[in-house]
Enzyme design. Structure first.
Site, short mmCIF file in Angstrom:
data_model
loop_
_atom_site.label_atom_id
_atom_site.label_comp_id
_atom_site.label_asym_id
_atom_site.label_seq_id
_atom_site.Cartn_x
_atom_site.Cartn_y
_atom_site.Cartn_z
CE LYS A 79 5.00 1.46 -10.34
NZ LYS A 79 6.25 0.76 -10.03
P1 NAD Z 1 3.07 -2.70 -0.13
O1 NAD Z 1 1.72 -2.18 -0.41
O2 NAD Z 1 3.30 -4.16 -0.03
O3 NAD Z 1 3.61 -2.04 1.24
C1 NAD Z 1 3.65 -0.66 1.45
C2 NAD Z 1 4.00 -0.43 2.91
O4 NAD Z 1 4.21 0.95 3.14
C3 NAD Z 1 2.91 -0.88 3.86
O5 NAD Z 1 3.49 -1.48 5.00
C4 NAD Z 1 2.25 0.45 4.25
O6 NAD Z 1 1.62 0.38 5.50
C5 NAD Z 1 3.47 1.33 4.28
N1 NAD Z 1 3.16 2.74 4.25
C6 NAD Z 1 2.26 3.41 3.49
N2 NAD Z 1 2.28 4.71 3.80
C7 NAD Z 1 3.21 4.87 4.76
C8 NAD Z 1 3.68 5.96 5.49
N3 NAD Z 1 3.19 7.19 5.28
N4 NAD Z 1 4.65 5.77 6.41
C9 NAD Z 1 5.16 4.54 6.65
N5 NAD Z 1 4.75 3.45 5.96
C10 NAD Z 1 3.78 3.61 5.06
O7 NAD Z 1 4.02 -2.05 -1.22
P2 NAD Z 1 5.46 -2.54 -1.71
O8 NAD Z 1 5.26 -3.40 -2.89
O9 NAD Z 1 6.23 -3.01 -0.56
O10 NAD Z 1 6.06 -1.17 -2.26
C11 NAD Z 1 6.73 -0.24 -1.41
C12 NAD Z 1 7.59 0.67 -2.25
O11 NAD Z 1 8.54 -0.12 -2.99
C13 NAD Z 1 6.85 1.50 -3.30
O12 NAD Z 1 7.54 2.72 -3.48
C14 NAD Z 1 7.00 0.66 -4.56
O13 NAD Z 1 6.87 1.44 -5.74
C15 NAD Z 1 8.41 0.17 -4.37
N6 NAD Z 1 8.76 -1.04 -5.15
C16 NAD Z 1 8.05 -2.19 -5.02
C17 NAD Z 1 8.44 -3.32 -5.74
C18 NAD Z 1 7.76 -4.66 -5.58
O14 NAD Z 1 8.26 -5.64 -6.15
N7 NAD Z 1 6.68 -4.76 -4.82
C19 NAD Z 1 9.52 -3.25 -6.64
C20 NAD Z 1 10.23 -2.04 -6.75
C21 NAD Z 1 9.83 -0.95 -5.99
#
Ligand code: NAD
Length: 419
Positions: free
Chosen positions: A107
């Site tokens: 990461k």
């Molecule tokens: P992203 O940046 O696209 O979206 C994150 C979202 O979370 C945004 O809508 C943001 O406004 C919201 N957010 C942030 N703080 C918040 C809070 N305190 N309360 C409510 N909402 C809040 O990120 P993503 O890629 O969607 O990732 C989200 C989660 O999924 C993370 O934990 C990431 O590690 C995990 N994840 C992502 C992927 C991927 O393919 N993108 C894969 C596996 C896991």
């Protein structure tokens, strides 16, 4: 104390301790499995638009290199620190091993709120980050991907920067790229689709009809918005969503396609509706069938876990549930089915793996093929987790993590300790 010490790292350590005890792993073997192989800290200077210079701290942690290259996302968020990145790298290892990918976990990230940067500053920071990382990454060493605060565009800049230094195009250095720059069809949607696909499986098993079932989704970025849209398209009523700007609630179901369009245009849910606004703290505790945390770590703590009123928790985010909350969810497992993060959101890394394979071969698949293979891997891992949990009478998270840890341990055992 280690350089990683901090609340998120402690959580990964505690979780591993539970699994190591469950698997009766000798104490002297544990650090070799748990502690990251490498951690890199860099300073990324950029020119700001106003002519000043700003320096941002960046990190990359590579957990283990036993099964192949390391693989993992890059997070741009103000909260990013070395301990958080290390924990996320460790979870990636168990996840890749659970679903059978030839990767260790990694990461990376930068401690920056990307919304405070102009597009030009974001590009400069992204390129500088990759340029500083060149000695430590490579298609057969460590392959990056998007995470919170980064997207396809950032991956395209990473790939371009790396390629410029190699003197040739190296698409296989990152995944989650735009399709026009060597990405795969179905990667952008892969994580959210996987979350919704597994949720449907569980609802079917629980004999809860999709039509009329209700869901709450926290986080409306890549994972949350796609998961919400997929659930909506399956007939599930998504009654609440939230992002960092606030939360919306409508008992009759929100217009998810309209919200996805709104958030894509405006960058957030802010200003969509005052009438539907609700306290963001409350949404996880609404009465519903499915809760999907898809934003931050540690949002389901012991208090929230006690108050959950759902049948399924589908962990789209990494590490959304604290170990204290896990103890409560374990007690409530007859009422609430947990799809643990390392399985629930693994569709993302599965399709990232497909992207890497396609880039290495320069042979590209149709989207149907990508989805078919993604669901096949998710089904297999889900079946194995459920069978293991049933056989050993253990919590789903324990079963999933135990299978991941066992695979890494088995590979380390057979390879031996060099020299
Ligand atoms: P992203 O940046 O696209 O979206 C994150 C979202 O979370 C945004 O809508 C943001 O406004 C919201 N957010 C942030 N703080 C918040 C809070 N305190 N309360 C409510 N909402 C809040 O990120 P993503 O890629 O969607 O990732 C989200 C989660 O999924 C993370 O934990 C990431 O590690 C995990 N994840 C992502 C992927 C991927 O393919 N993108 C894969 C596996 C896991």
């Amino acid at each position: 104390m280690t350089v990683y010490s901090g609340p998120v790292f402690e959580m990964a350590v505690n979780q591993f301790g539970v699994i190591a005890d469950h698997l009766s792993i000798p104490v002297d073997e544990r650090a070799r499995l748990l502690m990251p192989k490498r951690a890199i800290t860099i300073s990324c200077p950029i020119h700001r638009d106003d002519g000043t210079t700003a320096v941002f701290e960046g990190y990359r942690v590579q957990h283990h290199l036993t099964l192949g290259p390391t693989k993992g996302g890059t997070r741009f968020a103000a909260s990013v620190d070395l301990g958080e990145v290390a924990a996320l790298a460790i979870w990636m290892s168990w996840k890749c091993a659970l679903v059978g990918l030839p990767y260790g976990g990694a990461k990376g990230g930068i401690g920056v709120d990307p919304s405070t940067l102009s597009k030009h500053e974001l590009e400069a920071l992204s390129r500088r980050y990759m340029q500083e990382m060149i000695p430590f990454v490579g298609p057969h060493t460590d392959v990056m991907a998007p995470d919170m605060g980064t997207n396809e565009q950032v991956m395209a800049w990473f790939m371009d920067t790396y390629s410029m230094y190699q003197g040739r195009t190296v698409t296989e250095i990152v995944t989650g790229k735009p399709v026009t720059a060597g990405g795969t069809l179905g990667r952008r949607e892969a994580t959210g689709r996987g979350v919704a696909y597994l949720t449907r499986r569980v609802l079917n098993d629980l004999q809860i009809a999709l039509n009329g079932a209700t869901a709450v989704v926290q986080g409306f970025g890549n994972v949350g918005s796609i998961a919400a849209l997929e659930l909506h398209n399956m007939g599930v009523k998504v009654i609440a969503v939230s992002d960092h700007t606030g939360a919306l609630h409508r008992a009759a179901g929100l217009d998810i396609p309209a919200l996805v369009e709104y958030a894509a245009l405006r960058g957030s849910l802010m200003g969509y509706s005052n009438e539907l606004a609700i306290d963001p703290q409350e949404i996880l505790m609404l009465a519903c069938d499915v809760v999907v945390p898809a934003a931050m770590e540690r949002v389901i703590d012991a208090k929230v876990a006690e108050k959950l009123r759902c049948r399924v928790v589908a962990e789209g985010a990494n590490g959304p549930t604290t170990p204290e909350a896990d103890l409560i969810l374990e007690k409530r497992q007859d009422e609430i089915f947990l799809i643990p993060d390392i399985l629930c959101n693994s569709g993302g890394v599965v399709v990232s793996y497909f992207e890497w394979v396609q880039d290495l071969q320069q042979l590209f698949w149709e989207e149907e093929e990508v989805m078919r293979r993604e669901y096949q891997i998710l089904d297999r891992a889900f079946d194995r987790m459920v069978a293991r949990a049933k056989r050993d009478k253990i919590f789903n998270r324990t079963a999933a993590m135990a299978m991941g840890v066992e695979r890494v341990r088995g590979a380390k055992d057979t390879r031996g300790l060099f020299p």
